[in-house]
Design a protein around this motif. Structure first.
Motif, PDB file in Angstrom:
ATOM      1  N   ASN A 297     -33.895  16.989 -28.456  1.00 36.44           N
ATOM      2  CA  ASN A 297     -35.080  17.699 -27.989  1.00 36.44           C
ATOM      3  C   ASN A 297     -34.655  18.574 -26.812  1.00 36.44           C
ATOM      4  OD1 ASN A 297     -34.845  15.941 -25.767  1.00 36.44           O
ATOM      5  ND2 ASN A 297     -36.313  14.503 -26.619  1.00 36.44           N
TER       6      ASN A 297
ATOM      7  N   TRP B 169     -40.199  20.251 -31.169  1.00 34.35           N
ATOM      8  CA  TRP B 169     -40.659  21.464 -31.868  1.00 34.35           C
ATOM      9  C   TRP B 169     -40.192  22.747 -31.187  1.00 34.35           C
ATOM     10  CZ3 TRP B 169     -43.499  25.143 -29.480  1.00 34.35           C
ATOM     11  CH2 TRP B 169     -44.221  24.790 -28.334  1.00 34.35           C
ATOM     12  N   PRO B 170     -39.972  22.802 -29.833  1.00 35.07           N
ATOM     13  CA  PRO B 170     -39.486  24.066 -29.263  1.00 35.07           C
ATOM     14  C   PRO B 170     -38.154  24.512 -29.864  1.00 35.07           C
ATOM     15  CG  PRO B 170     -40.330  22.661 -27.525  1.00 35.07           C
ATOM     16  CD  PRO B 170     -40.271  21.816 -28.769  1.00 35.07           C
TER      17      PRO B 170
ATOM     18  N   ARG C 199     -37.053  23.918 -32.934  1.00 37.30           N
ATOM     19  CA  ARG C 199     -37.315  24.473 -34.267  1.00 37.30           C
ATOM     20  C   ARG C 199     -38.010  25.832 -34.170  1.00 37.30           C
ATOM     21  NH1 ARG C 199     -41.613  23.968 -38.370  1.00 37.30           N
ATOM     22  NH2 ARG C 199     -40.653  24.496 -40.373  1.00 37.30           N
ATOM     23  N   SER C 200     -38.920  25.992 -33.220  1.00 36.72           N
ATOM     24  CA  SER C 200     -39.689  27.229 -33.137  1.00 36.72           C
ATOM     25  C   SER C 200     -38.824  28.432 -32.769  1.00 36.72           C
ATOM     26  CB  SER C 200     -40.836  27.073 -32.127  1.00 36.72           C
ATOM     27  OG  SER C 200     -40.344  26.894 -30.815  1.00 36.72           O
ATOM     28  N   VAL C 201     -37.749  28.202 -31.986  1.00 30.01           N
ATOM     29  CA  VAL C 201     -36.880  29.329 -31.610  1.00 30.01           C
ATOM     30  C   VAL C 201     -35.718  29.510 -32.567  1.00 30.01           C
ATOM     31  CG1 VAL C 201     -37.484  29.057 -29.179  1.00 30.01           C
ATOM     32  CG2 VAL C 201     -35.385  27.983 -30.057  1.00 30.01           C
ATOM     33  N   SER C 202     -35.515  28.560 -33.489  1.00 33.25           N
ATOM     34  CA  SER C 202     -34.346  28.631 -34.375  1.00 33.25           C
ATOM     35  C   SER C 202     -34.296  29.907 -35.216  1.00 33.25           C
ATOM     36  CB  SER C 202     -34.262  27.382 -35.259  1.00 33.25           C
ATOM     37  OG  SER C 202     -35.393  27.258 -36.088  1.00 33.25           O
TER      38      SER C 202
ATOM     39  N   GLN D  80     -31.956  28.189 -39.473  1.00 29.94           N
ATOM     40  CA  GLN D  80     -33.120  27.626 -40.123  1.00 29.94           C
ATOM     41  C   GLN D  80     -33.125  26.107 -39.972  1.00 29.94           C
ATOM     42  OE1 GLN D  80     -35.717  29.319 -41.389  1.00 29.94           O
ATOM     43  NE2 GLN D  80     -34.653  31.180 -40.713  1.00 29.94           N
TER      44      GLN D  80
ATOM     45  N   GLU E 267     -37.658  21.304 -40.634  1.00 30.43           N
ATOM     46  CA  GLU E 267     -38.809  20.704 -39.987  1.00 30.43           C
ATOM     47  C   GLU E 267     -38.344  19.811 -38.851  1.00 30.43           C
ATOM     48  OE1 GLU E 267     -40.916  17.547 -42.269  1.00 30.43           O
ATOM     49  OE2 GLU E 267     -39.483  18.021 -43.858  1.00 30.43           O
ATOM     50  N   THR E 268     -39.251  19.521 -37.926  1.00 28.87           N
ATOM     51  CA  THR E 268     -38.927  18.561 -36.874  1.00 28.87           C
ATOM     52  C   THR E 268     -39.103  17.140 -37.419  1.00 28.87           C
ATOM     53  OG1 THR E 268     -41.195  18.666 -36.039  1.00 28.87           O
ATOM     54  CG2 THR E 268     -39.571  20.088 -34.985  1.00 28.87           C
TER      55      THR E 268
ATOM     56  N   ARG F 190     -49.130  20.461 -30.908  1.00 33.52           N
ATOM     57  CA  ARG F 190     -47.834  20.491 -30.218  1.00 33.52           C
ATOM     58  C   ARG F 190     -47.988  20.293 -28.716  1.00 33.52           C
ATOM     59  NH1 ARG F 190     -44.965  25.533 -33.493  1.00 33.52           N
ATOM     60  NH2 ARG F 190     -44.775  24.442 -35.487  1.00 33.52           N
TER      61      ARG F 190
END
Length: 278
Positions: free
Chosen positions: A64, A92-93, A95-98, A104, A107-108, A239
């Motif tokens: 994380n 999730w941060p 994954r969101s910036v990936s 790619q 999912e988290t 989130r």
């Protein structure tokens, strides 16, 4: 072929067991992240648990934002990440910036959800599972054990242990803990020691732990015991679990989440610059 993939294939050849195909890895923030879905990750670990012990304890880490920040200044933590058998994104941060960084992440997979998902899968398949809970405060793991066996009859919690403060600095004590775990012959070791202690412990003693798989999953034992509460489902969907937890434990988590809010965007910007240069 990565070092982790080579180790996986060598161990699978030794066990002679067909397993789920090793997931694709993507490098992000200096971490080799496995691009897997929840079902793929559960299936992968389920394969390991069904196979004979490979001579060491495989272990799973769940990065994380806090982990990403700590990894930059902790060589032991980075070694633990480099040698991990499965790296699944928790926050999730990340994954969101990936996509912004050309990576790619399907999912988290929060560590605190992964243990119940794994137990659900074993329950559905009718598979038995021997579990050891290592971590949390005195008495918490025992309560978690009762609740696990009540909710998942497939699980047999064969041992619990709450190590003393700063146990990781005493090698003899760590070795006694390893022997305690090994004597119970668990399939699954749930480590709730906090980062980076749990990851470093799993890496350092992987050949002395008789469990097949260790999951480094932070406060999961507390959540299973009910001593700490997860954020309500709606809060998680929005989130905002980080805000819920920081308000629930301001002294312990407030500074951590504040550091993430300030430092993570800078880290993303640095990663963008480095990728542009390459």
């Amino acid at each position: 072929m990565s070092a982790r993939t080579a180790v996986r294939e060598e161990e699978e050849d030794l066990t002679g067991m067909a397993t789920t195909r090793p997931p694709t890895t993507n490098r992000l923030f200096g971490i080799q992240i496995d691009a897997v879905t929840r079902d793929e990750a559960v299936g992968r670990v389920g394969d390991w648990l069904a196979a004979p012990w490979p001579g060491r304890c495989r272990y799973v880490v769940t990065p994380n934002v806090d982990h990403v920040l700590k990894l930059r200044g902790d060589s032991g933590f980075r070694t633990a990440y480099d040698e991990a058998d499965l790296v699944i994104v928790d926050g999730w941060p990340i994954r969101s910036v990936s996509p912004l960084l050309g990576v790619q992440v399907p999912e988290t997979i929060p560590g605190s959800d992964f243990v119940p998902w794994l137990l659900d899968d074993h329950q559905a398949r009718g598979r038995r599972l021997r579990v050891f809970l290592l971590g949390a405060a005195e008495g918490v793991a025992e309560e978690a054990a009762l609740r696990i066996e009540e909710r998942w009859p497939c699980a047999d919690v064969v041992g619990t242990l709450s190590p003393p403060w700063r146990f990781e600095r005493d090698e003899a004590l760590c070795e006694r803990i390893c022997r305690r775990v090994t004597e119970t012959a668990p399939d699954l070791l749930v480590l709730g020691l906090g980062a980076p202690k749990q990851e470093i412990f799993a890496q350092r003693y992987q050949h002395q732990l008789g469990a097949k798989v260790a999951l480094c999953v932070g406060a999961t034992i507390d959540f299973l015991a009910g001593s700490k509460r997860r954020a309500p489902p709606l809060v998680r969907q929005l989130r905002l679990e980080w805000l819920y937890r920081s308000l629930s434990e301001p002294r312990r988590l407030g500074r951590r989440y504040l550091a993430g809010i300030v430092q993570f965007p800078l880290l993303v910007a640095r990663e963008l610059v480095e990728r542009h240069r390459r």
